[in-house]
Design an enzyme around this catalytic site. Structure first.
Site, PDB file in Angstrom:
ATOM      1  N   HIS A 137       0.767  -1.105   0.033  1.00 41.29           N
ATOM      2  CA  HIS A 137      -0.011  -0.055  -0.106  1.00 41.29           C
ATOM      3  C   HIS A 137       0.910   1.359  -0.078  1.00 41.29           C
ATOM      4  CE1 HIS A 137      -3.640  -2.292   0.493  1.00 41.29           C
ATOM      5  NE2 HIS A 137      -3.168  -2.985   1.407  1.00 41.29           N
ATOM      6  N   GLU A 157      -1.402  -6.606  -2.120  1.00 45.79           N
ATOM      7  CA  GLU A 157      -2.224  -5.549  -2.182  1.00 45.79           C
ATOM      8  C   GLU A 157      -1.832  -4.202  -2.634  1.00 45.79           C
ATOM      9  OE1 GLU A 157      -3.822  -5.492   2.133  1.00 45.79           O
ATOM     10  OE2 GLU A 157      -3.358  -7.787   2.295  1.00 45.79           O
ATOM     11  N   ASP A 164      -1.477  -0.904  -3.927  1.00 45.60           N
ATOM     12  CA  ASP A 164      -2.282   0.312  -4.527  1.00 45.60           C
ATOM     13  C   ASP A 164      -1.235   1.458  -4.416  1.00 45.60           C
ATOM     14  OD1 ASP A 164      -2.743   0.909  -1.850  1.00 45.60           O
ATOM     15  OD2 ASP A 164      -4.585   0.185  -1.985  1.00 45.60           O
TER      16      ASP A 164
HETATM   17  C1  XIL Z   1      -9.321  -3.734   3.724  1.00 47.52           C
HETATM   18  C2  XIL Z   1     -10.546  -3.523   2.963  1.00 47.52           C
HETATM   19  O1  XIL Z   1     -10.088  -3.526   1.926  1.00 47.52           O
HETATM   20  C3  XIL Z   1     -11.661  -2.817   3.526  1.00 47.52           C
HETATM   21  O2  XIL Z   1     -12.668  -2.816   2.597  1.00 47.52           O
HETATM   22  C4  XIL Z   1     -12.126  -3.173   4.917  1.00 47.52           C
HETATM   23  O3  XIL Z   1     -12.916  -2.162   5.321  1.00 47.52           O
HETATM   24  C5  XIL Z   1     -10.753  -2.958   5.800  1.00 47.52           C
HETATM   25  O4  XIL Z   1      -9.696  -3.829   5.214  1.00 47.52           O
HETATM   26  N1  XIL Z   1      -4.600  -4.649   4.635  1.00 47.52           N
HETATM   27  C6  XIL Z   1      -5.123  -5.944   4.537  1.00 47.52           C
HETATM   28  C7  XIL Z   1      -6.540  -5.669   4.106  1.00 47.52           C
HETATM   29  O5  XIL Z   1      -4.489  -7.146   4.645  1.00 47.52           O
HETATM   30  O6  XIL Z   1      -7.331  -6.998   4.356  1.00 47.52           O
HETATM   31  C8  XIL Z   1      -7.178  -4.627   4.488  1.00 47.52           C
HETATM   32  O7  XIL Z   1      -8.372  -4.577   3.399  1.00 47.52           O
HETATM   33  C9  XIL Z   1      -6.343  -3.433   3.788  1.00 47.52           C
HETATM   34  C10 XIL Z   1      -4.993  -3.227   4.535  1.00 47.52           C
END
Ligand code: XIL
Length: 460
Positions: free
Chosen positions: A236, A264, A266
């Site tokens: 992230h 994940e 972004d």
């Molecule tokens: C996030 C989801 O995208 C949201 O919809 C939810 O409200 C909160 O969690 N790290 C992770 C993910 O491992 O599971 C999280 O996902 C984002 C941060």
């Protein structure tokens, strides 16, 4: 799985047939890259997190066409599947797994053990080490067992570290102690021996105290024979801050004998985004994808939502957004082309609209030696144009000397009008207008044969 391969093959055939019916475009085929195919050619997968409730319409089409792995964004979390002790809700998780199988996609199971989105009965329960260990391993047996043989990767434990590399004081850590992670991995292996088992965390993309703690734990697991197959780097990221040590970090985990995936991805920015920010985001997505492609044990990348309309960022980071490769209307952003380029795509990053364009050319004023013209270009296709060049050729010796709302250049009789920064994007169905003063020598025959980014336009 077989059905889907047939479906995709059929789509390919009809697209080719359409091109034939329409005639080959003069410039280039305005064909969008397909991330799952490009990734497969590089030996990796390209995935996205999805929301089960949105798997229909355009959202589902993009997920199917572009990605070969999906991760339920929330539907497999403990709080989703067992909100009260002993009563289960598998509907969302089942929907995602069924969708993946229908569309020839892998599934990343996310996640079995995490401090967050836990049901209150776990988080606020009163536990001994043994009682919570039993509850935890039962949960793993139940969930991983339910999907046995259908999950490619499980994020077995998520986010166990603090930034300084110490253990996060989750209920599992405080009640069970350091051993809970190994216990969880053993239980996951027993429940689904074919799934690859991952340890996942954030801020572990570069080499730092947190990623080194993760490295040390994986090393000890390998030495002790605790079953672990890979590490997930969430990624992230913030615009312009791809860690310079990303590839070296991936490599050091690979050298330990585990796979690495980006789980994940972004890349958030302040909103609304500027053209410059979107260009930086393209470079950042390209850099992350390239780092994975460069290391053989980096097996794939998942974006945490593929469209800005389905991203957690605006809700969790005040003032930030626009973090994904597609905008809110499912139009590819520059970031999407950055990914494609890192996967070896060499096509045009500013393709013309699939389905065509229409130009209205109007002489508004004319005198002995000159004239004023207005040009309106309509995107009559189904894909957005992000940055455009409208080209034409003068039939009777005209030339352009001053333009507005576009930059116009001329070489011989060939003219190219390029977008201004504020009118670069033309959504399907919308128009852009610019004008200019020209010079005449005799007749003022109107041009035809306009092309928008190489795609033929009709002329009204
Ligand atoms: C996030 C989801 O995208 C949201 O919809 C939810 O409200 C909160 O969690 N790290 C992770 C993910 O491992 O599971 C999280 O996902 C984002 C941060």
């Amino acid at each position: 799985m077989k059905l889907q391969s047939l479906r995709r093959a059929a789509v390919g055939v009809s697209a080719a047939a359409l091109l034939l019916i329409g005639g080959a475009p003069s410039g280039h085929a305005a064909e969008a890259p397909v991330l799952r195919d490009l990734a497969a050619a590089k030996g990796i997968y390209y995935g996205t997190a999805v929301s089960a409730s949105k798997l229909n319409g355009t959202y589902a089409s993009v997920v199917t066409e572009q990605f070969d792995s999906i991760t339920p964004g929330n539907e497999m979390k403990w709080g989703s599947v067992e909100p009260t002790r002993g009563s289960y809700n598998w509907s969302g998780a089942d929907a995602v797994v069924d969708f993946a199988e229908a569309n020839d996609q892998k599934v990343r199971g996310h996640t079995l053990v995490w401090h967050s989105q836990l049901p209150s009965w776990v988080e606020n329960g009163t536990w001994t080490a043994d009682s919570l260990r039993t509850v935890m391993t039962d949960h793993i047996a139940t969930e991983a067992g339910r999907y046995k043989g259908r999950i490619d990767h499980w994020d077995v434990v998520n986010e166990p570290f603090n930034e300084d590399g110490t253990r996060r004081q989750s209920i599992f850590q405080t009640a069970i102690g350091d051993s809970y992670i190994a216990d969880a991995f053993r239980a996951a292996r027993a429940a689904d021996p074919d799934a690859k088992l991952y340890l996942n965390d954030y801020n572990v993309e570069g080499i730092n105290a947190k990623s080194t703690a993760m490295y040390d734990l994986v090393k000890s697991f390998k030495e002790q024979g605790v079953p672990i197959d890979g590490v997930g780097l969430q990624a992230h990221l913030i615009l312009g801050q791809v860690p310079s040590t990303l590839q070296a970090n991936i490599q050091r985990f690979a050298d330990l004998g585990v796979d690495v995936v980006i789980t994940e991805l972004d890349i958030r920015m302040t909103v609304p985004p500027t053209e410059a920010q979107l260009a930086q985001q393209k470079a950042d997505y390209k850099a992350v994808t390239s780092a994975c492609v460069a290391v053989a044990r980096c097996k794939g990348i998942t974006v945490w939502g593929f469209t800005d309309s389905d991203s957690w960022i605006p809700d969790f980071f005040d003032g930030y957004g626009a973090a994904t490769p597609y905008d809110e209307n499912y139009q590819p952003k520059p970031a999407y082309y950055g990914i494609a380029e890192a996967l070896g795509w060499t096509g045009d990053t500013t393709p013309g609209p699939t389905g065509g364009c229409a130009v209205t050319y109007t002489v508004q004023n004319q005198w002995d030696t000159g004239f004023t013209a207005q040009v309106t270009v309509k995107n009559s296709g189904t894909t957005a144009v992000n940055g455009w060049q409208l080209a034409w050729s003068w039939p009777s010796g005209q030339s352009v000397n001053q333009a507005w709302n576009a930059t116009v250049t001329q070489s011989g009789s060939a003219v190219t009008a390029t977008n201004a920064s504020y009118n670069a994007s033309v959504a399907p169905g919308s128009t852009v207008t610019f004008g200019f003063n020209g010079t005449l020598s005799g007749a003022n025959t109107a041009p035809t044969g306009f092309t928008l980014n190489g795609t033929d336009c009709t002329t009204a």
